[in-house]
Design an enzyme around this catalytic site. Structure first.
Site, PDB file in Angstrom:
ATOM      1  N   GLN A  24      72.120 -17.446   6.164  1.00  0.00           N
ATOM      2  CA  GLN A  24      71.646 -17.746   4.812  1.00  0.00           C
ATOM      3  C   GLN A  24      72.458 -16.950   3.792  1.00  0.00           C
ATOM      4  O   GLN A  24      72.768 -15.785   4.055  1.00  0.00           O
ATOM      5  CB  GLN A  24      70.166 -17.369   4.682  1.00  0.00           C
ATOM      6  N   HIS A  73      57.449 -17.541   6.572  1.00  0.00           N
ATOM      7  CA  HIS A  73      58.535 -18.520   6.441  1.00  0.00           C
ATOM      8  C   HIS A  73      58.463 -19.612   7.521  1.00  0.00           C
ATOM      9  O   HIS A  73      59.119 -20.646   7.388  1.00  0.00           O
ATOM     10  CB  HIS A  73      59.897 -17.838   6.553  1.00  0.00           C
ATOM     11  N   GLN A  99      74.439 -13.868  10.364  1.00  0.00           N
ATOM     12  CA  GLN A  99      73.527 -14.031   9.224  1.00  0.00           C
ATOM     13  C   GLN A  99      73.997 -15.255   8.463  1.00  0.00           C
ATOM     14  O   GLN A  99      75.038 -15.212   7.799  1.00  0.00           O
ATOM     15  CB  GLN A  99      73.542 -12.771   8.353  1.00  0.00           C
ATOM     16  N   LYS A 135      69.254  -4.092  -0.092  1.00  0.00           N
ATOM     17  CA  LYS A 135      68.196  -3.739  -1.040  1.00  0.00           C
ATOM     18  C   LYS A 135      68.148  -2.221  -1.289  1.00  0.00           C
ATOM     19  O   LYS A 135      67.789  -1.785  -2.379  1.00  0.00           O
ATOM     20  CB  LYS A 135      66.865  -4.227  -0.471  1.00  0.00           C
ATOM     21  N   GLY A 193      65.971  -7.040   5.135  1.00  0.00           N
ATOM     22  CA  GLY A 193      64.798  -6.462   5.785  1.00  0.00           C
ATOM     23  C   GLY A 193      64.406  -7.328   6.976  1.00  0.00           C
ATOM     24  O   GLY A 193      64.080  -6.845   8.055  1.00  0.00           O
ATOM     25  N   GLY A 194      64.473  -8.627   6.750  1.00  0.00           N
ATOM     26  CA  GLY A 194      64.160  -9.558   7.820  1.00  0.00           C
ATOM     27  C   GLY A 194      64.790 -10.899   7.517  1.00  0.00           C
ATOM     28  O   GLY A 194      65.132 -11.193   6.364  1.00  0.00           O
ATOM     29  N   PRO A 207      71.953  -6.518   6.848  1.00  0.00           N
ATOM     30  CA  PRO A 207      71.866  -6.373   5.384  1.00  0.00           C
ATOM     31  C   PRO A 207      70.523  -6.741   4.765  1.00  0.00           C
ATOM     32  O   PRO A 207      70.343  -6.567   3.563  1.00  0.00           O
ATOM     33  CB  PRO A 207      72.969  -7.319   4.882  1.00  0.00           C
ATOM     34  N   GLU A 256      64.226 -15.036   8.723  1.00  0.00           N
ATOM     35  CA  GLU A 256      63.250 -15.884   9.409  1.00  0.00           C
ATOM     36  C   GLU A 256      63.854 -16.893  10.384  1.00  0.00           C
ATOM     37  O   GLU A 256      63.420 -18.055  10.404  1.00  0.00           O
ATOM     38  CB  GLU A 256      62.418 -16.604   8.348  1.00  0.00           C
ATOM     39  N   GLU A 313      58.269 -12.702   7.034  1.00  0.00           N
ATOM     40  CA  GLU A 313      59.149 -13.560   7.858  1.00  0.00           C
ATOM     41  C   GLU A 313      58.325 -14.579   8.650  1.00  0.00           C
ATOM     42  O   GLU A 313      58.735 -15.726   8.812  1.00  0.00           O
ATOM     43  CB  GLU A 313      60.020 -12.717   8.793  1.00  0.00           C
ATOM     44  N   TYR A 353      61.158 -14.576  -5.787  1.00  0.00           N
ATOM     45  CA  TYR A 353      60.153 -13.971  -4.905  1.00  0.00           C
ATOM     46  C   TYR A 353      58.819 -13.732  -5.630  1.00  0.00           C
ATOM     47  O   TYR A 353      57.778 -14.202  -5.212  1.00  0.00           O
ATOM     48  CB  TYR A 353      60.663 -12.618  -4.373  1.00  0.00           C
TER      49      TYR A 353
HETATM   50  N1  BES Z   1      65.325 -15.274   3.924  1.00  0.00           N
HETATM   51  C1  BES Z   1      65.260 -13.994   3.342  1.00  0.00           C
HETATM   52  C2  BES Z   1      66.567 -13.253   3.389  1.00  0.00           C
HETATM   53  C3  BES Z   1      67.722 -13.913   2.663  1.00  0.00           C
HETATM   54  C4  BES Z   1      67.552 -14.576   1.467  1.00  0.00           C
HETATM   55  C5  BES Z   1      68.985 -13.851   3.188  1.00  0.00           C
HETATM   56  C6  BES Z   1      68.640 -15.177   0.827  1.00  0.00           C
HETATM   57  C7  BES Z   1      70.053 -14.447   2.568  1.00  0.00           C
HETATM   58  C8  BES Z   1      69.883 -15.112   1.373  1.00  0.00           C
HETATM   59  C9  BES Z   1      64.169 -13.155   3.985  1.00  0.00           C
HETATM   60  O1  BES Z   1      63.041 -13.874   4.320  1.00  0.00           O
HETATM   61  C10 BES Z   1      63.723 -12.144   2.979  1.00  0.00           C
HETATM   62  O2  BES Z   1      63.228 -12.541   1.964  1.00  0.00           O
HETATM   63  N2  BES Z   1      63.879 -10.869   3.296  1.00  0.00           N
HETATM   64  C11 BES Z   1      63.415  -9.808   2.452  1.00  0.00           C
HETATM   65  C12 BES Z   1      62.087  -9.329   2.994  1.00  0.00           C
HETATM   66  C13 BES Z   1      61.070  -8.942   1.995  1.00  0.00           C
HETATM   67  C14 BES Z   1      60.912  -9.805   0.800  1.00  0.00           C
HETATM   68  C15 BES Z   1      59.737  -8.683   2.654  1.00  0.00           C
HETATM   69  C16 BES Z   1      64.439  -8.701   2.468  1.00  0.00           C
HETATM   70  O3  BES Z   1      65.305  -8.688   3.333  1.00  0.00           O
HETATM   71  O4  BES Z   1      64.367  -7.813   1.635  1.00  0.00           O
HETATM   72 ZN    ZN Z   2      61.961 -14.414   2.524  1.00  0.00          ZN
END
Ligand code: BES
Ligand code: ZN
Length: 653
Positions: free
Chosen positions: A168, A326, A166, A609, A295-296, A293, A298, A323, A412
């Site tokens: 990001q 993105h 992971q 989350k 939900g998704g 850790p 990208e 995702e 977001y």
């Molecule tokens: N890119 C993010 C996950 C992320 C953000 C990882 C910052 C590390 C640092 C991913 O696209 C995301 O926003 N995931 C959300 C999904 C949801 C908003 C539908 C999540 O995991 O909760």
């Molecule tokens: Zn996102």
């Protein structure tokens, strides 16, 4: 004298070598040196010398949970005397310059950790103005926080181990030494050796099945920022939906995945017709183990997905829409620093809702938006009362802080509502046209709030003689007064059920009424039984969330909670969105009866989350805190570092 001679030879070696070095990657011209932005989360001097292509050789060793790697950086050099890379918790064996067969060892130094070791350490390699190739030989360590090494028992197969990364926001530097800034794009390829019974996948061209050698080769010929480099290794199978999209998962989960994500091709065509053709050739999903850790994530060509999305009824597929979105906002156009994270996520949430609208209609899209808006309001209040009220601005200042601090619903949801409000102001047609052109014009580029506002003015507002107070949205705290309000009747309906329940009404009991029927010369009394709550066959997940949230805002008794659970079975819900909110409500009301359900959930699901609100509720009460610490100690080795570190903070005194 000897050292001097050595350095002299080294110098000439580099010069001779780099004269013959040419780039073979056609897209490099788009990844120009960016001299306006400074990234506070990277040590790299990519304005002076930048990676244009990365060639990885990786040996993935599950026995000692280590990746042995060589990162070969092909660089565009602007007269630099040193090349600085980011690294954190890596062991560097040696650094060379020059192409394979003509490598010369180079001097390097590893700087000090920054105060909270958020950034890690700068790796400074001595180069000269002609250097175009730097090769770093390294291995990962236990502190390589991007990596999640799962033992066999933590996977679906229970017989094969799993590894995923992971990256990001700034974790790629914990498994690859590189220039780890989102404003720096490069292409990559990789040769990865894994145990013979496992398949390796990356955010690149991917194999569809295992091969006998355990060696896999990958290529990503479109320039991407470093946080999108990813790797997964496991006993993984593939199911294609079409020739360009499909789903990977451990085979025990594959059938469930295939059903859950069947609408993927429809989503891709909806997204493409909104904001321009899908550019990444292939779009596959990879369903990871439960410890993931997020939900998704990208990762280009291969979105990583949390298995909690597999609710069995396709009710959580908005995560996939997110995702996928993105692939435009984030992957084609990337925030140049994490201070403008909203340009990635706010646009993506807006875009996600538009995709959902095409597939499931406006009512569902509005419900989604309203649920998220509730979360935004709660979080805005919390942030405004906390240590960093300025975090409620869209444009952040995260210098000397962990960029993960910017991962709030401000980026977001406030971000998405910026665009939703703009849409009402300028009209959907004009906004869509602008967004389409904006994506096309800025493909493979980095964007800042500043550059976005320029584009907005010149491409949308000025030509249409319109005005919009974007500064208030981007540079001021809280929510602007012109923010769009969404009102979904279906959610209001659920609120009223919850309120009636709190006030003591048994909302599930049948309501009996009588009607007089005229039959020939007699009159007959007909008994009519209405079960108002169950009139509707099914409620969607956001309706359940609204029901639970309304209860949370009132005082509800433990017997009331238990009665609800006996009718609605929230504690054993297969839907993690519902279960997690239900658990928090019960913890806050000190209902300890469902502790076994909570323990089962938090020992299995690693998504931050869900975990954070549950642990946060538990640590508020001393007795719950002791119990929670015990569960955490048992589960922490299984959690990914991203979740583990956040939860550990809660137990710090
Ligand atoms: N890119 C993010 C996950 C992320 C953000 C990882 C910052 C590390 C640092 C991913 O696209 C995301 O926003 N995931 C959300 C999904 C949801 C908003 C539908 C999540 O995991 O909760
Ligand atoms: Zn996102």
């Amino acid at each position: 004298m000897k050292v001097g001679l050595y350095l002299l030879l080294l110098y000439f070696g580099i010069v001779l070598h780099s004269c013959s070095a040419t780039s073979t990657h056609p897209l490099h011209s788009t990844a120009s040196l960016n001299d306006t932005i400074h990234d506070p989360h990277s040590y790299a001097n990519f304005k002076a010398i930048k990676t244009v292509h990365l060639d990885l050789e990786l040996d993935v060793n599950f026995q000692n949970k280590t990746i042995y790697g060589v990162a070969r950086h092909e660089m565009k050099n602007n007269n630099a005397s040193e090349a600085i890379f980011d690294m954190r918790n890596l062991l560097i064996q040696k650094v060379t310059t020059g192409k394979i067969g003509n490598e010369k060892e180079a001097d390097f130094t590893i700087g000090k950790f920054d105060v909270d070791s958020i950034l890690g350490q700068p790796l400074t390699v001595k180069v000269n103005a002609k250097t175009t190739q730097v090769n770093i030989y390294y291995q990962t360590t236990k502190g390589s926080e991007a990596l999640d090494w799962l033992d066999t028992l933590s996977t679906s197969s229970k017989t094969k181990p799993f590894l995923y990364t992971q990256g990001q926001a700034i974790l790629t530097r914990t498994w690859i030494p590189l220039q780890d800034s989102p404003s720096n794009r490069f292409t990559y390829n990789a040769k990865v050796k894994v145990p013979k019974d496992l398949l390796a996948l990356m955010s690149a061209t991917n194999p569809k099945e295992k091969n006998a050698s355990g060696i896999y080769e990958f290529e990503m010929d479109q320039p991407i920022p470093s946080y999108l480099i990813s790797l997964a290794v496991g006993d993984i199978s593939y199911h294609p939906y079409t020739s360009t999209c499909g789903v990977y998962a451990e085979k025990e989960l594959l059938d469930t995945c295939v059903y859950e994500f069947e609408e993927l091709p429809k989503m891709i065509s909806a997204a493409s017709s909104l904001y321009g053709n899908y550019q990444w050739k292939q779009y596959d999903l990879l369903v990871l183990p439960y410890s993931f850790p997020f939900g998704g994530m990208e990762n280009p060509r291969l979105t990583f997905v949390n298995p909690t999305i597999l609710a069995g009824d396709r009710s959580l597929v908005s995560v996939i829409a997110h995702e996928l979105a993105h692939s435009w906002s984030g992957n084609l156009l990337t925030n140049s620093t994490w201070d403008d994270f909203w340009l990635n996520e706010g646009f993506t949430v807006y875009f996600e809702q538009r995709i959902m609208e095409v597939l499931y209609g406006k009512e569902v899209a509005d419900i989604l938006a309203q649920i998220e808006f509730q979360e935004l309001q709660a979080e805005l209040k919390e942030i405004l009362e906390g240590k960093h009220p300025e975090d409620t601005k869209l444009h952040l200042n995260l210098k000397n802080r962990n960029p993960d601090d910017g991962m709030t619903s401000v980026a977001y949801v406030k971000g998405a509502f910026f665009l939703k409000t703009l849409e009402v102001k300028v009209g959907r047609e004009k906004l869509d046209q602008f967004l389409k052109e904006y994506f096309k014009k800025n493909m493979y580029k980095s964007v800042s709030s500043f550059s976005f506002v320029n584009e907005l003015e010149s491409m949308l507002l000025a030509p249409n003689k319109l005005s919009f107070d974007y500064d208030e949205w981007i540079y001021e705290k809280g929510l602007p007064s012109n923010c769009l309000i969404i009102n979904s009747p279906r959610l209001r309906f659920m609120e009223s059920f919850a309120n009636r329940f709190i006030q003591g009404e048994d909302i599930f009991a049948p309501k009996i009424s009588y009607e007089w029927l005229k039959l020939k010369n007699t009159r007959k009394k007909k008994r009519i039984e209405i079960r108002e709550f169950f009139e509707k066959e099914e409620y969607i997940v956001q309706e359940w969330q609204t029901f639970i949230r309304t209860l949370s805002n009132k005082s509800i008794t433990i017997p009331q909670l238990q009665y609800l659970d006996s009718v609605l079975n929230f504690s054993t819900s297969n839907n993690a969105e519902i279960a997690s909110e239900w658990f928090v409500l019960n913890i806050n009301c000190r209902n300890k009866v469902i502790r076994p359900n909570i323990e089962k959930f938090i020992a299995k699901v690693g998504r931050r989350k869900y975990l954070m609100p549950i642990y946060e509720a538990l640590v508020k009460n001393p007795e719950d805190k002791v119990w929670a610490k015990n569960v955490f100690d048992k589960s922490k080795a299984y959690y990914h570092a991203v979740s583990r570190n956040s939860i550990a903070e809660l137990f710090k005194d």
